[in-house]
Write a protein that holds these residues in place. Structure first.
Motif, PDB file in Angstrom:
ATOM      1  N   ARG A  32       0.845  -1.203   0.000  1.00  0.00           N
ATOM      2  CA  ARG A  32       0.000   0.000   0.000  1.00  0.00           C
ATOM      3  C   ARG A  32       0.871   1.241   0.000  1.00  0.00           C
ATOM      4  O   ARG A  32       1.842   1.334   0.764  1.00  0.00           O
ATOM      5  CB  ARG A  32      -0.909  -0.007   1.225  1.00  0.00           C
ATOM      6  CG  ARG A  32      -1.666   1.296   1.475  1.00  0.00           C
ATOM      7  CD  ARG A  32      -2.510   1.201   2.726  1.00  0.00           C
ATOM      8  NE  ARG A  32      -3.035   2.500   3.137  1.00  0.00           N
ATOM      9  CZ  ARG A  32      -2.430   3.323   3.968  1.00  0.00           C
ATOM     10  NH1 ARG A  32      -1.255   2.969   4.498  1.00  0.00           N
ATOM     11  NH2 ARG A  32      -2.973   4.481   4.297  1.00  0.00           N
ATOM     12  N   THR A  39      -3.271   0.538  -3.442  1.00  0.00           N
ATOM     13  CA  THR A  39      -2.498  -0.704  -3.371  1.00  0.00           C
ATOM     14  C   THR A  39      -1.918  -1.002  -4.749  1.00  0.00           C
ATOM     15  O   THR A  39      -2.571  -0.769  -5.775  1.00  0.00           O
ATOM     16  CB  THR A  39      -3.391  -1.865  -2.899  1.00  0.00           C
ATOM     17  OG1 THR A  39      -3.858  -1.573  -1.572  1.00  0.00           O
ATOM     18  CG2 THR A  39      -2.649  -3.176  -2.887  1.00  0.00           C
ATOM     19  N   THR A  62      -8.290  -0.074  -4.210  1.00  0.00           N
ATOM     20  CA  THR A  62      -8.030  -1.516  -4.240  1.00  0.00           C
ATOM     21  C   THR A  62      -7.304  -1.899  -5.518  1.00  0.00           C
ATOM     22  O   THR A  62      -7.579  -1.361  -6.594  1.00  0.00           O
ATOM     23  CB  THR A  62      -9.359  -2.299  -4.147  1.00  0.00           C
ATOM     24  OG1 THR A  62      -9.958  -2.032  -2.875  1.00  0.00           O
ATOM     25  CG2 THR A  62      -9.147  -3.789  -4.303  1.00  0.00           C
ATOM     26  N   LYS A  91      -5.243  -3.453   0.039  1.00  0.00           N
ATOM     27  CA  LYS A  91      -6.586  -3.904  -0.340  1.00  0.00           C
ATOM     28  C   LYS A  91      -6.480  -4.525  -1.727  1.00  0.00           C
ATOM     29  O   LYS A  91      -6.089  -3.840  -2.689  1.00  0.00           O
ATOM     30  CB  LYS A  91      -7.590  -2.761  -0.334  1.00  0.00           C
ATOM     31  CG  LYS A  91      -7.740  -2.048   1.000  1.00  0.00           C
ATOM     32  CD  LYS A  91      -8.927  -1.126   1.016  1.00  0.00           C
ATOM     33  CE  LYS A  91      -8.801   0.033   0.040  1.00  0.00           C
ATOM     34  NZ  LYS A  91      -7.807   1.043   0.465  1.00  0.00           N
ATOM     35  N   LEU A 125      -6.935  -6.313   3.375  1.00  0.00           N
ATOM     36  CA  LEU A 125      -8.181  -6.973   2.974  1.00  0.00           C
ATOM     37  C   LEU A 125      -7.984  -7.667   1.636  1.00  0.00           C
ATOM     38  O   LEU A 125      -7.543  -7.041   0.666  1.00  0.00           O
ATOM     39  CB  LEU A 125      -9.317  -5.953   2.838  1.00  0.00           C
ATOM     40  CG  LEU A 125     -10.630  -6.463   2.230  1.00  0.00           C
ATOM     41  CD1 LEU A 125     -11.260  -7.545   3.102  1.00  0.00           C
ATOM     42  CD2 LEU A 125     -11.608  -5.309   2.007  1.00  0.00           C
ATOM     43  N   LYS A 287     -20.030  -6.491   3.190  1.00  0.00           N
ATOM     44  CA  LYS A 287     -19.014  -5.430   3.113  1.00  0.00           C
ATOM     45  C   LYS A 287     -19.561  -4.114   3.662  1.00  0.00           C
ATOM     46  O   LYS A 287     -18.839  -3.367   4.337  1.00  0.00           O
ATOM     47  CB  LYS A 287     -18.527  -5.258   1.675  1.00  0.00           C
ATOM     48  CG  LYS A 287     -17.292  -4.358   1.596  1.00  0.00           C
ATOM     49  CD  LYS A 287     -16.542  -4.506   0.308  1.00  0.00           C
ATOM     50  CE  LYS A 287     -15.249  -3.700   0.333  1.00  0.00           C
ATOM     51  NZ  LYS A 287     -14.498  -3.801  -0.933  1.00  0.00           N
ATOM     52  N   TYR A 291     -17.414  -3.032   6.733  1.00  0.00           N
ATOM     53  CA  TYR A 291     -16.467  -1.987   6.324  1.00  0.00           C
ATOM     54  C   TYR A 291     -17.135  -0.653   6.001  1.00  0.00           C
ATOM     55  O   TYR A 291     -16.428   0.314   5.722  1.00  0.00           O
ATOM     56  CB  TYR A 291     -15.684  -2.458   5.091  1.00  0.00           C
ATOM     57  CG  TYR A 291     -14.627  -3.483   5.409  1.00  0.00           C
ATOM     58  CD1 TYR A 291     -13.333  -3.104   5.755  1.00  0.00           C
ATOM     59  CD2 TYR A 291     -14.922  -4.845   5.383  1.00  0.00           C
ATOM     60  CE1 TYR A 291     -12.364  -4.047   6.060  1.00  0.00           C
ATOM     61  CE2 TYR A 291     -13.961  -5.796   5.682  1.00  0.00           C
ATOM     62  CZ  TYR A 291     -12.687  -5.396   6.020  1.00  0.00           C
ATOM     63  OH  TYR A 291     -11.727  -6.342   6.321  1.00  0.00           O
TER      64      TYR A 291
END
Length: 302
Positions: A32, A39, A62, A91, A125, A287, A291
């Motif tokens: 990251r 990421t 992500t 992610k 994640l 999710k 999250y």
């Protein structure tokens, strides 16, 4: 780098005396960027037929990577391994470019094997969202997956098993399909699953196996460190959703708590049309709850 990867492959895939077609390793490491909160694929090692072309950046930072098999499927005698490592806060979303086809094992060759080793660091994640696995007539397939979660790490991991090439009227004509998965959090095992189907030796339609259903799916949902109350709320929410999608004799959904840090969702279905949309609905709901973010369906590439 190559020597290290070869050594890792030897550790993951057991030494098999029977002839093998190919032994290959795919190793992916994601990190990251703390400034951009994006990421990126920091390092990779790839041996044919396994390949990842690049990682795409999604709207929320992500990294999306597509897992390719350039041979078009898994061939009898292939011994393949995948290592995925997520650094702190990364992610990642992994998907396949299509269904995973497992071809007939040739006489004299060992079973096709796939070994997966996954490490998810603090606060990272991983969303593993593949298409179905389709074992062809005569296929023999053995898969082992080990997933390790650090503090605050999260996981969405589903797998879908088809009965064969349904369009050709091919149902349960494979020799063997065996799948072992182990999920650990903070060094403690929280889930262990062993599935083994041998349609030519055992009746897969027995109530102890698949019953009247043809498709099966398992979906692990984890986030390390949440309080038990939050998991009870998540389970209640998903129970309500899965009950609304269940039609006995056609498709069954169920939700269970793991010993800690997560849930597992299972599905049995007579056909595969509703299975993937159902998994996606559960993923979106979970999710948001865990999250407070929207699930982003992976874009497919050829």
């Amino acid at each position: 780098m190559a020597a290290t990867a070869k050594h890792a492959l030897q550790e993951i895939v057991p030494d098999i005396s029977e002839p093998s077609r190919v032994r290959a390793l795919l190793r992916l490491t994601f990190s990251r960027d703390s400034v951009s909160d994006k990421t990126f694929l920091a390092d990779s090692f790839q041996e044919a037929p396994l390949k990842v072309v690049r990682a795409f950046t999604l709207e929320d930072g992500t990294a999306l990577a597509h897992l390719h098999n350039v041979s078009g499927g898994l061939l009898g005698g292939d011994h393949l391994a995948m290592q995925v490592n997520l650094a702190s806060g990364a992610k990642v979303q992994l998907t396949t470019t299509g269904a995973t086809r497992i071809y007939r094992s040739r006489e004299g060759f060992s079973a096709t094997t796939q070994c997966n080793e996954v490490s998810i660091a603090e606060g990272a994640l991983l969303e593993y969202l593949p298409d179905a696995t389709i074992p062809f007539a005569g296929a023999r397939y053995l898969q082992r997956t080990s997933i390790n979660l650090a503090a605050g790490a999260g996981l969405f991991w589903w797998e879908i098993l088809a009965p064969g090439r349904e369009a050709r009227g091919e149902f349960f004509e494979y020799e063997e399909f065996a799948m072992n998965i182990s999920v650990s959090a903070l060094g403690r095992r929280i889930a262990a699953e062993n599935l083994c189907l041998r349609p030519r030796q055992e009746n897969v339609s027995s109530l102890a196996r698949l019953g009247p259903y043809r498709y099966a799916a398992t979906f692990y949902i984890c986030r390390v460190g949440l309080e038990a109350r939050e998991w009870r709320d998540a389970e209640d929410q998903l129970q309500e959703l899965t009950v609304s999608m269940t039609r006995r004799g056609e498709i069954l959904w169920g939700v269970s708590s793991l010993v800690a840090h997560g849930l597992v969702v299972r599905c049995l279905a007579r056909n595969g049309r509703e299975l993937l949309p159902g998994l996606q609905a559960i993923w979106r709901s979970a999710k948001r709850h865990l999250y407070d973010r929207e699930a982003i369906p992976p874009r497919k590439v050829n």
